[in-house]
Design an enzyme around this catalytic site. Structure first.
Site, mmCIF file in Angstrom:
data_model
loop_
_atom_site.group_PDB
_atom_site.id
_atom_site.type_symbol
_atom_site.label_atom_id
_atom_site.label_comp_id
_atom_site.label_asym_id
_atom_site.label_seq_id
_atom_site.Cartn_x
_atom_site.Cartn_y
_atom_site.Cartn_z
ATOM 1 N N CYS A 25 0.833 -1.197 0.000
ATOM 2 C CA CYS A 25 0.000 0.000 0.000
ATOM 3 C C CYS A 25 0.878 1.262 0.000
ATOM 4 O O CYS A 25 1.620 1.487 -0.950
ATOM 5 C CB CYS A 25 -0.988 -0.028 1.171
ATOM 6 S SG CYS A 25 -2.324 1.191 1.009
ATOM 7 N N HIS A 74 -3.727 -4.971 -0.252
ATOM 8 C CA HIS A 74 -3.372 -5.478 1.078
ATOM 9 C C HIS A 74 -3.419 -7.003 1.079
ATOM 10 O O HIS A 74 -4.504 -7.588 1.224
ATOM 11 C CB HIS A 74 -4.348 -4.939 2.124
ATOM 12 C CG HIS A 74 -4.179 -3.495 2.433
ATOM 13 N ND1 HIS A 74 -3.344 -3.037 3.431
ATOM 14 C CD2 HIS A 74 -4.729 -2.397 1.857
ATOM 15 C CE1 HIS A 74 -3.402 -1.719 3.470
ATOM 16 N NE2 HIS A 74 -4.231 -1.300 2.519
ATOM 17 N N GLU A 123 -2.588 -9.002 3.389
ATOM 18 C CA GLU A 123 -3.025 -9.489 4.703
ATOM 19 C C GLU A 123 -4.545 -9.451 4.848
ATOM 20 O O GLU A 123 -5.095 -10.056 5.777
ATOM 21 C CB GLU A 123 -2.348 -8.688 5.818
ATOM 22 C CG GLU A 123 -2.903 -7.304 6.091
ATOM 23 C CD GLU A 123 -2.458 -6.228 5.108
ATOM 24 O OE1 GLU A 123 -2.798 -5.061 5.344
ATOM 25 O OE2 GLU A 123 -1.772 -6.556 4.116
#
Length: 212
Positions: free
Chosen positions: A82, A192, A194
């Site tokens: 990001c 992202h 995650e």
């Protein structure tokens, strides 16, 4: 045992990144840290973050992490996420601030006048939610991730690389933008991993096994 540093410069909840890496990395030691020495000693470095670019750069400088990031990106497996991707570039329109200059190019805001989908419907900024990521070339971090798989995005700005050879993937949202870049030991993404379920965990797994 692999030692991973997740760089903490005070911008964003990094625990989700830490937990995702721990989930895929078995016995790896994962440290969320703002200590430049810990970053320099780590075998692998993850550079995440969210927020406004001027604040991110100011916090990075204020914590003495600038040089540690530059040196880590020069010589060890390095994953930007990001804002951690955007800061690798020369300059950002957000706040008119310089980046780290590791990649040549600009960070630009989505152009409001072009933000419509194929049906002509208005698209919101920030770009928030799931979208397709299309590979530009083979890379070890794409292993077992189908071309066009979906990842989770939250951003109003995107990178515009001056060097097409570093573009690893693109995504379409009103405009076509670079959603991943790669060169040597660096891989950086706008999305992202995650927060991207199976595809994101696979990318993190690939990063943990990557030996550029």
């Amino acid at each position: 045992m692999t030692d991973v540093a997740v760089i903490d410069y005070g911008m964003g909840n990094l625990r989700s990144v830490e937990k995702a890496i721990e989930h895929v990395a078995g016995g790896a030691i994962v440290r969320v840290t703002d200590d430049p020495e810990v970053v320099m000693r780590a075998e692998r470095v993850v550079f995440p973050g969210q927020g406004a670019m001027p604040d991110c750069i100011a916090e990075l400088e204020g914590r003495g992490l600038h040089q540690a990031v530059v040196e880590a990106a020069a010589k060890k497996p390095f994953l930007g996420i990001c804002i951690g991707q955007q800061m690798l570039f020369d300059h950002s329109q957000e706040g008119d601030v310089p980046g780290l200059g590791i990649f040549a190019g600009q960070v630009r805001r989505f152009p409001d006048e072009k933000m419509v989908d194929a049906a002509g419907l208005r698209l919101k900024v920030p770009h928030m939610g799931w979208n397709e990521v299309w590979h530009h070339r083979e890379h070890p971090l794409w292993r077992d991730i189908p071309d066009g798989d979906r990842f989770y995005f939250v951003h109003s700005y995107y990178v515009d690389s001056a060097d097409d050879s570093v573009i690893a993937a693109h995504t379409d949202y009103g405009v076509r933008f670079t959603s991943a870049v790669a060169r040597d030991n660096i891989f950086a993404v706008q999305f992202h991993p995650e927060k991207s379920a199976r595809a994101g965990l696979q990318l993190l797994t690939n990063f943990m096994h990557w030996n550029p």
